[in-house]
Design an enzyme around this catalytic site. Sequence first.
Site, PDB file in Angstrom:
ATOM      1  N   GLU A  40       0.843  -1.200   0.000  1.00 15.73           N
ATOM      2  CA  GLU A  40       0.000   0.000   0.000  1.00 15.73           C
ATOM      3  C   GLU A  40       0.876   1.247   0.000  1.00 15.73           C
ATOM      4  O   GLU A  40       1.807   1.351   0.797  1.00 15.73           O
ATOM      5  CB  GLU A  40      -0.885   0.025   1.251  1.00 15.73           C
ATOM      6  CG  GLU A  40      -1.980  -1.039   1.280  1.00 15.73           C
ATOM      7  CD  GLU A  40      -3.274  -0.590   0.588  1.00 15.73           C
ATOM      8  OE1 GLU A  40      -3.337   0.555   0.092  1.00 15.73           O
ATOM      9  OE2 GLU A  40      -4.210  -1.411   0.565  1.00 15.73           O
ATOM     10  N   HIS A  80      -4.153  -3.127  -7.982  1.00 17.80           N
ATOM     11  CA  HIS A  80      -5.420  -3.616  -7.443  1.00 17.80           C
ATOM     12  C   HIS A  80      -6.543  -3.486  -8.485  1.00 17.80           C
ATOM     13  O   HIS A  80      -7.365  -4.383  -8.636  1.00 17.80           O
ATOM     14  CB  HIS A  80      -5.772  -2.832  -6.171  1.00 17.80           C
ATOM     15  CG  HIS A  80      -6.754  -3.528  -5.288  1.00 17.80           C
ATOM     16  ND1 HIS A  80      -7.271  -2.939  -4.165  1.00 17.80           N
ATOM     17  CD2 HIS A  80      -7.334  -4.756  -5.368  1.00 17.80           C
ATOM     18  CE1 HIS A  80      -8.120  -3.787  -3.589  1.00 17.80           C
ATOM     19  NE2 HIS A  80      -8.171  -4.896  -4.303  1.00 17.80           N
ATOM     20  N   ASP A 107      -7.320   1.608  -7.827  1.00 19.87           N
ATOM     21  CA  ASP A 107      -5.973   1.900  -7.339  1.00 19.87           C
ATOM     22  C   ASP A 107      -4.929   0.916  -7.849  1.00 19.87           C
ATOM     23  O   ASP A 107      -5.262  -0.236  -8.097  1.00 19.87           O
ATOM     24  CB  ASP A 107      -5.956   1.946  -5.796  1.00 19.87           C
ATOM     25  CG  ASP A 107      -6.301   0.610  -5.157  1.00 19.87           C
ATOM     26  OD1 ASP A 107      -7.325   0.011  -5.522  1.00 19.87           O
ATOM     27  OD2 ASP A 107      -5.527   0.146  -4.292  1.00 19.87           O
TER      28      ASP A 107
END
Length: 294
Positions: free
Chosen positions: A144, A182, A192
């Site tokens: 992330e 993603h 994203d």
Amino acid sequence: MKLIHCLGLILILACLSFACTPNPYKSINKQHKKKVEAATQNILEIPKAGEEGDTTNVTDLWVGTTNFSIRRPNFVIIHHTAQDSLEQTIRTFTLPRTQVSSHYVVSKDGTIVQMLNDYLRSWHAGRGKWGHDTDLNSSSIGIELDNNGSEPFTTAQIESLLSLLKRLKNDYNIPTANFIGHADIAPARKVDPSAHFPWQKLAEEGYGLWYDTHMVTEIGIPDKNGQYISKEIMLEPVPSHFNPKEALRIIGYDVSDYTSAIRAFKIHFIQKNLDSDLDDNDLRILHNLYRKYL
Ligand SMILES: [Zn+2]
């Protein structure tokens, strides 16, 4: 003399207060350890054959072998957090009710926080599909990036990400094509990392595939006022039998929602005009690209 004593006292108090500052993650780290131990217990257990409801022909003769190792991740899936800070993301990933996590979080200043051992199954991918893989959480590492979704990624963040990718690719022998986003694996649900994400730079470093940029040139196209607008075009033509839906499927996209698959492809490889259909140049790029996945 008195001043020195006073300064000394301040120093001692400062040291004491630092030493006494509780680690804010002590409790969650303890819970994490407990859960890892429970998971380890599952692996240590000898599977029991012939239990009620078991209709297989597995005998109850257990023969252990020493010829094994732990399964390894084979994909890396990159995300943006859509949150406002590293602290906020860490909080989200440590609250049990959110049921989301990732192996790594990369902050804007380039600091990387690891939250799970690479061998554990993080909950970052959710429902998704890439090629025939329908359980990306089991096969991937989740990374992330601290980013609110509408801002560019920082240079320090991308440099840190590249150093992490280098280690992961090397440690687990992850194929170049298996560094994806993603949105690629969940086109109908996710966007994203955003179109700001530098996929081309990553591909140049060996993480993910890209089309042949040496086949791209800039041309001037006259508008209705006779002014020339420069536009980049892929020179390689598209054969008449080319099927873009099939090409997206071969790359790995779930094309059951074709409009979303096109959008995900555009977020990753075109990075502009995200809501429009594939234009002639997009089709040329798609055609050039899909042959790399064959
Ligand atoms: Zn995501």
